[in-house]
Every structure is written in structure tokens, then in C-alpha cells.
Motif scaffolding. Structure first.
Motif, PDB file in Angstrom:
ATOM      1  N   ASP A   1       0.798  -1.134   0.073  1.00  0.00           N
ATOM      2  CA  ASP A   1       0.060  -0.178  -0.011  1.00  0.00           C
ATOM      3  C   ASP A   1       0.881   1.381   0.145  1.00  0.00           C
ATOM      4  N   LYS A   2       1.891   1.427  -0.923  1.00  0.00           N
ATOM      5  CA  LYS A   2       2.745   2.408  -1.037  1.00  0.00           C
ATOM      6  C   LYS A   2       3.835   2.739  -0.048  1.00  0.00           C
ATOM      7  N   GLU A   3       3.980   1.817   0.956  1.00  0.00           N
ATOM      8  CA  GLU A   3       4.720   2.021   2.074  1.00  0.00           C
ATOM      9  C   GLU A   3       5.694   0.791   1.884  1.00  0.00           C
ATOM     10  N   GLN A   4       7.064   1.060   2.304  1.00  0.00           N
ATOM     11  CA  GLN A   4       8.217   0.180   2.664  1.00  0.00           C
ATOM     12  C   GLN A   4       8.015  -0.730   3.939  1.00  0.00           C
ATOM     13  N   VAL A   5       7.903  -2.098   3.780  1.00  0.00           N
ATOM     14  CA  VAL A   5       7.710  -2.894   5.088  1.00  0.00           C
ATOM     15  C   VAL A   5       8.748  -4.081   4.870  1.00  0.00           C
ATOM     16  N   ILE A   6       9.198  -4.562   6.079  1.00  0.00           N
ATOM     17  CA  ILE A   6       9.924  -5.648   6.284  1.00  0.00           C
ATOM     18  C   ILE A   6       8.926  -6.817   6.586  1.00  0.00           C
ATOM     19  N   LYS A   7       9.012  -7.863   5.725  1.00  0.00           N
ATOM     20  CA  LYS A   7       7.772  -9.011   5.800  1.00  0.00           C
ATOM     21  C   LYS A   7       8.665 -10.238   6.304  1.00  0.00           C
ATOM     22  N   ILE A   8       8.388 -10.656   7.463  1.00  0.00           N
ATOM     23  CA  ILE A   8       8.769 -11.712   8.083  1.00  0.00           C
ATOM     24  C   ILE A   8       7.983 -12.993   8.301  1.00  0.00           C
TER      25      ILE A   8
ATOM     26  N   VAL B   1       4.773 -11.409   9.420  1.00  0.00           N
ATOM     27  CA  VAL B   1       4.653 -10.338  10.450  1.00  0.00           C
ATOM     28  C   VAL B   1       5.262  -9.132   9.398  1.00  0.00           C
ATOM     29  N   LEU B   2       4.697  -8.046   9.467  1.00  0.00           N
ATOM     30  CA  LEU B   2       4.820  -6.709   8.742  1.00  0.00           C
ATOM     31  C   LEU B   2       5.332  -5.667   9.863  1.00  0.00           C
ATOM     32  N   ILE B   3       6.765  -5.238   9.427  1.00  0.00           N
ATOM     33  CA  ILE B   3       7.165  -4.086  10.372  1.00  0.00           C
ATOM     34  C   ILE B   3       7.348  -2.760   9.203  1.00  0.00           C
ATOM     35  N   PRO B   4       6.580  -1.738   9.717  1.00  0.00           N
ATOM     36  CA  PRO B   4       6.421  -0.730   8.564  1.00  0.00           C
ATOM     37  C   PRO B   4       7.998   0.059   8.634  1.00  0.00           C
ATOM     38  N   MET B   5       8.566   0.470   7.541  1.00  0.00           N
ATOM     39  CA  MET B   5       9.704   1.275   7.556  1.00  0.00           C
ATOM     40  C   MET B   5       9.672   2.485   7.252  1.00  0.00           C
ATOM     41  N   SER B   6       8.646   2.845   6.173  1.00  0.00           N
ATOM     42  CA  SER B   6       8.513   4.224   5.646  1.00  0.00           C
ATOM     43  C   SER B   6       7.426   4.946   6.284  1.00  0.00           C
TER      44      SER B   6
ATOM     45  N   ASP C   1       5.622   5.901  10.517  1.00  0.00           N
ATOM     46  CA  ASP C   1       5.620   5.494  11.786  1.00  0.00           C
ATOM     47  C   ASP C   1       4.381   5.187  12.432  1.00  0.00           C
ATOM     48  N   LYS C   2       4.124   3.897  12.373  1.00  0.00           N
ATOM     49  CA  LYS C   2       2.811   3.402  12.712  1.00  0.00           C
ATOM     50  C   LYS C   2       3.248   2.755  14.151  1.00  0.00           C
ATOM     51  N   ALA C   3       3.060   3.167  15.358  1.00  0.00           N
ATOM     52  CA  ALA C   3       3.536   2.590  16.683  1.00  0.00           C
ATOM     53  C   ALA C   3       2.478   1.261  16.704  1.00  0.00           C
ATOM     54  N   ASP C   4       1.203   1.212  16.525  1.00  0.00           N
ATOM     55  CA  ASP C   4       0.614   0.006  16.558  1.00  0.00           C
ATOM     56  C   ASP C   4       1.155  -1.121  15.791  1.00  0.00           C
ATOM     57  N   ALA C   5       1.362  -0.829  14.776  1.00  0.00           N
ATOM     58  CA  ALA C   5       1.686  -1.865  13.456  1.00  0.00           C
ATOM     59  C   ALA C   5       3.271  -2.509  14.260  1.00  0.00           C
ATOM     60  N   VAL C   6       3.957  -1.668  14.520  1.00  0.00           N
ATOM     61  CA  VAL C   6       5.336  -2.002  15.217  1.00  0.00           C
ATOM     62  C   VAL C   6       5.052  -2.974  16.548  1.00  0.00           C
ATOM     63  N   LYS C   7       4.257  -2.468  17.246  1.00  0.00           N
ATOM     64  CA  LYS C   7       3.739  -3.249  18.579  1.00  0.00           C
ATOM     65  C   LYS C   7       3.434  -4.470  18.184  1.00  0.00           C
TER      66      LYS C   7
END
Length: 95
Positions: free
Chosen positions: A12-19, A26-31, A33-39
């Protein structure tokens, strides 16, 4: 020690690390700042750590900025996984 695969993808137009874990990605947004997604991502990783220590292996293609940042992020995350797993074992929290 088990290894899990990770990639840097665009979601969705953002860079993520997909584990890729056994129970799903597990998706960790890189581009962004989504605190809930990282949590949420870290909570999923902690659940996986309870099952046993593992190491994330990133599949890298190219040499762009996001990939370089992701590689450093994964290195740090692997150190944290090792430390958290050892602490969980000390407290009898692993399966």
C-alpha cells in the motif's frame, strides 16, 4: 537454530519488512511511523520466541536505502531475539 525468511516489500505504497513465520507473516513498517503496527509485529515475534530461538535471514536484492536500513534493523532484531529468548528461558517462559 531455526531460520525464518524476511523480505523488503512495498505494501500500500509503504516499505515494510515482511517476516515469514509459521503462523503467518509479520509486517514491520519502515517508511511510516505506525506505533501500533510495530507493537503488533513485536508481540507476534515474542510469541514465536516462546517456541524457540530463531534467526531472521533477509533475502536481499538490490542496494537501495530501504534494503540497507532493513539489513541493519534485522541485525539488531536478531540480537534482541537472542537476548529475549535467553531471559525467557531463565524465567521458564519457553515451551
Amino acid at each position: 537454530m531455526a531460520a525464518v525468511r524476511a523480505t523488503v516489500t512495498q505494501n500500500d505504497k509503504e516499505q515494510v519488512i515482511k517476516i515469514e513465520l509459521e503462523d503467518g507473516a509479520v509486517l514491520i513498517p519502515m517508511s511510516d511511523d505506525k506505533a501500533d503496527a510495530v507493537k503488533s509485529a513485536f508481540n507476534k515475534l515474542i510469541v514465536r520466541i516462546k517456541k524457540g530461538e530463531f534467526q531472521i535471514k533477509i533475502e536481499s536484492t538490490g542496494d537501495d536505502l530501504f534494503l540497507q536500513v532493513a539489513n541493519e534493523y534485522i541485525k539488531q532484531l536478531n540480537r534482541e531475539i537472542k537476548e529475549v529468548h535467553a531471559e525467557m528461558q531463565q524465567h521458564g517462559l519457553t515451551t
